[in-house]
Design a protein around this motif. Structure first.
Motif, mmCIF file in Angstrom:
data_model
loop_
_atom_site.group_PDB
_atom_site.id
_atom_site.type_symbol
_atom_site.label_atom_id
_atom_site.label_comp_id
_atom_site.label_asym_id
_atom_site.label_seq_id
_atom_site.Cartn_x
_atom_site.Cartn_y
_atom_site.Cartn_z
ATOM 1 N N GLY A 2 27.724 20.985 -48.929
ATOM 2 C CA GLY A 2 28.000 21.067 -47.499
ATOM 3 C C GLY A 2 29.381 20.624 -47.068
ATOM 4 N N MET A 3 30.148 20.000 -47.948
ATOM 5 C CA MET A 3 31.468 19.539 -47.522
ATOM 6 C C MET A 3 32.410 20.720 -47.290
ATOM 7 S SD MET A 3 33.301 18.119 -51.024
ATOM 8 C CE MET A 3 32.219 16.706 -51.090
ATOM 9 N N THR A 4 33.343 20.533 -46.392
ATOM 10 C CA THR A 4 34.301 21.579 -46.055
ATOM 11 C C THR A 4 35.281 21.799 -47.199
ATOM 12 O OG1 THR A 4 34.151 21.069 -43.704
ATOM 13 C CG2 THR A 4 36.092 22.282 -44.437
ATOM 14 N N THR A 40 39.551 27.355 -44.364
ATOM 15 C CA THR A 40 38.456 26.465 -44.725
ATOM 16 C C THR A 40 37.166 27.271 -44.879
ATOM 17 O OG1 THR A 40 37.770 25.979 -42.439
ATOM 18 C CG2 THR A 40 39.483 24.567 -43.409
ATOM 19 N N SER A 41 36.205 26.668 -45.542
ATOM 20 C CA SER A 41 34.901 27.301 -45.723
ATOM 21 C C SER A 41 33.819 26.244 -45.642
ATOM 22 C CB SER A 41 34.831 28.033 -47.071
ATOM 23 O OG SER A 41 33.574 28.628 -47.272
ATOM 24 N N GLN A 78 36.937 30.040 -42.038
ATOM 25 C CA GLN A 78 37.690 29.822 -40.811
ATOM 26 C C GLN A 78 39.184 29.725 -41.097
ATOM 27 O OE1 GLN A 78 36.021 26.071 -39.648
ATOM 28 N NE2 GLN A 78 34.092 26.945 -38.944
ATOM 29 N N LEU A 79 39.976 29.990 -40.063
ATOM 30 C CA LEU A 79 41.415 29.744 -40.109
ATOM 31 C C LEU A 79 41.755 28.755 -39.000
ATOM 32 C CD1 LEU A 79 42.978 33.306 -40.674
ATOM 33 C CD2 LEU A 79 42.589 31.496 -42.364
ATOM 34 N N TRP A 80 42.543 27.738 -39.361
ATOM 35 C CA TRP A 80 42.931 26.682 -38.425
ATOM 36 C C TRP A 80 44.459 26.623 -38.312
ATOM 37 C CZ3 TRP A 80 39.461 23.379 -35.867
ATOM 38 C CH2 TRP A 80 38.124 23.496 -36.255
ATOM 39 N N LEU A 81 44.934 26.376 -37.104
ATOM 40 C CA LEU A 81 46.362 26.180 -36.859
ATOM 41 C C LEU A 81 46.633 24.694 -36.705
ATOM 42 C CD1 LEU A 81 49.167 27.481 -36.158
ATOM 43 C CD2 LEU A 81 48.498 27.226 -33.763
ATOM 44 N N ALA A 82 47.541 24.165 -37.508
ATOM 45 C CA ALA A 82 47.925 22.758 -37.438
ATOM 46 C C ALA A 82 49.304 22.644 -36.816
ATOM 47 C CB ALA A 82 47.916 22.134 -38.830
ATOM 48 N N ASP A 83 49.408 21.869 -35.748
ATOM 49 C CA ASP A 83 50.697 21.600 -35.107
ATOM 50 C C ASP A 83 51.350 20.432 -35.846
ATOM 51 O OD1 ASP A 83 52.806 20.810 -33.422
ATOM 52 O OD2 ASP A 83 51.771 21.527 -31.640
ATOM 53 N N LEU A 121 41.509 29.257 -35.075
ATOM 54 C CA LEU A 121 42.008 30.588 -34.731
ATOM 55 C C LEU A 121 40.919 31.649 -34.798
ATOM 56 C CD1 LEU A 121 45.404 30.538 -36.678
ATOM 57 C CD2 LEU A 121 45.040 30.198 -34.222
ATOM 58 N N THR A 122 40.121 31.622 -35.838
ATOM 59 C CA THR A 122 39.057 32.607 -35.996
ATOM 60 C C THR A 122 38.079 32.102 -37.038
ATOM 61 O OG1 THR A 122 38.581 34.963 -36.385
ATOM 62 C CG2 THR A 122 40.216 33.924 -37.814
ATOM 63 N N GLU A 123 36.861 32.647 -37.023
ATOM 64 C CA GLU A 123 35.860 32.292 -38.016
ATOM 65 C C GLU A 123 34.971 33.488 -38.315
ATOM 66 O OE1 GLU A 123 33.209 29.224 -36.801
ATOM 67 O OE2 GLU A 123 32.963 30.002 -34.775
ATOM 68 N N GLY A 124 34.418 33.493 -39.520
ATOM 69 C CA GLY A 124 33.682 34.654 -39.989
ATOM 70 C C GLY A 124 32.311 34.829 -39.379
#
Length: 266
Positions: free
Chosen positions: A49-51, A69-70, A82-87, A108-111
């Motif tokens: 279950g961990m990311t 990430t998944s 998923q896709l994440w944007l890091a500032d 940003l988006t996820e499946g």
């Protein structure tokens, strides 16, 4: 239904509920307190279950980064990518508490919003205003190139679709996209090329002809080998090899969502 249908295969069992409740997913981790800082057993449920954090790419100006990430969904028995944007600039000014709250991250988006579609290989455009990635949200049997605006609102649009599934996306400094695809490289592929077919189209047509749509073989593929070798590391050898392909992309295709149905040569 065939006795060899995939639904007859065993599925991953759901771990105990207590283990699932201990899972901390990306974007939902809370500030550490007395409860979640205590020691927990690293059991199978937590391992599954961990990311998982995958590929990452930094923007041309170095101010942001996008990473993949998944998370595994135990209820649906599927992975949510998923896709994440890091500032990065904002992260450099935050304290540890804000970092743990993920104040510098934006999804940003996820499946799972698109029937658990795949999401992978993020790539910035040369100007840094758009993000391209691979997904099978239109066709579950193959990945295509999608583009997402980063400077404003808007959902991802199809940028380039190929006859077969592609991988290893790269957005070049000259504005084109490069991908890899497994295509046939045997004598029949040479003959197909002489008949005016490009490598991807010939591969798609050949795969369709070889498909066991009527489940005569029970969904299994049988291959006859006449000589060694027959295996390389963790895969059986076939008549395909991965090759790079390059496709020019115009600004109009990116900004106006003009999808390219691509047929390319090696």
């Amino acid at each position: 239904m065939s006795i060899y249908d995939r639904s007859t295969l065993p599925s991953r069992p759901v771990p105990s509920l207590s283990s699932q409740q201990n899972k901390i997913g990306a974007g939902t981790a809370a500030i550490n307190n007395d409860e979640n800082t205590s020691k927990k057993i690293l059991d199978a449920a937590r391992l599954i279950g961990m990311t998982r954090v995958g590929s990452a790419v930094v923007s041309p100006n170095g101010q942001t980064a996008v990473f993949h990430t998944s998370d595994y969904d135990f209820t649906n028995k599927k992975s949510n990518q998923q896709l994440w944007l890091a500032d990065l600039q904002l992260a450099s000014t935050l304290d540890d508490t804000a970092i743990r709250r993920h104040d510098h991250l934006r999804k940003l988006t996820e499946g799972k919003q698109y029937d658990w579609a795949s999401v992978s290989s993020p790539q910035y455009s040369p100007c840094g205003g758009h993000l391209a990635f691979l997904s099978n949200r239109k066709d579950k049997d193959k990945s295509s190139v999608w583009v997402l605006p980063l400077d404003g609102p808007g959902e991802a649009r199809l940028l380039a679709e190929f006859p077969i599934s592609v991988g290893d996306l790269h957005w070049t400094a000259h504005g084109g996209i490069a991908v890899s695809a497994s295509v046939y490289v045997d004598q029949q592929s040479v003959d197909d090329g002489g008949n005016g077919k490009d490598a991807m189209t010939a591969t798609a047509d050949r795969d369709k002809a070889l498909a066991d749509d009527d489940a005569v073989l029970g969904g299994l593929d049988a291959v006859l080998y006449h000589k060694l070798p027959i295996r390389e590391w963790d895969r059986w050898l076939d008549a395909k090899m991965a090759h790079p392909f390059y496709v020019p992309v115009t600004d109009a295709a990116v900004t106006l969502g003009m999808a390219l149905v691509v047929s390319v040569q090696l």
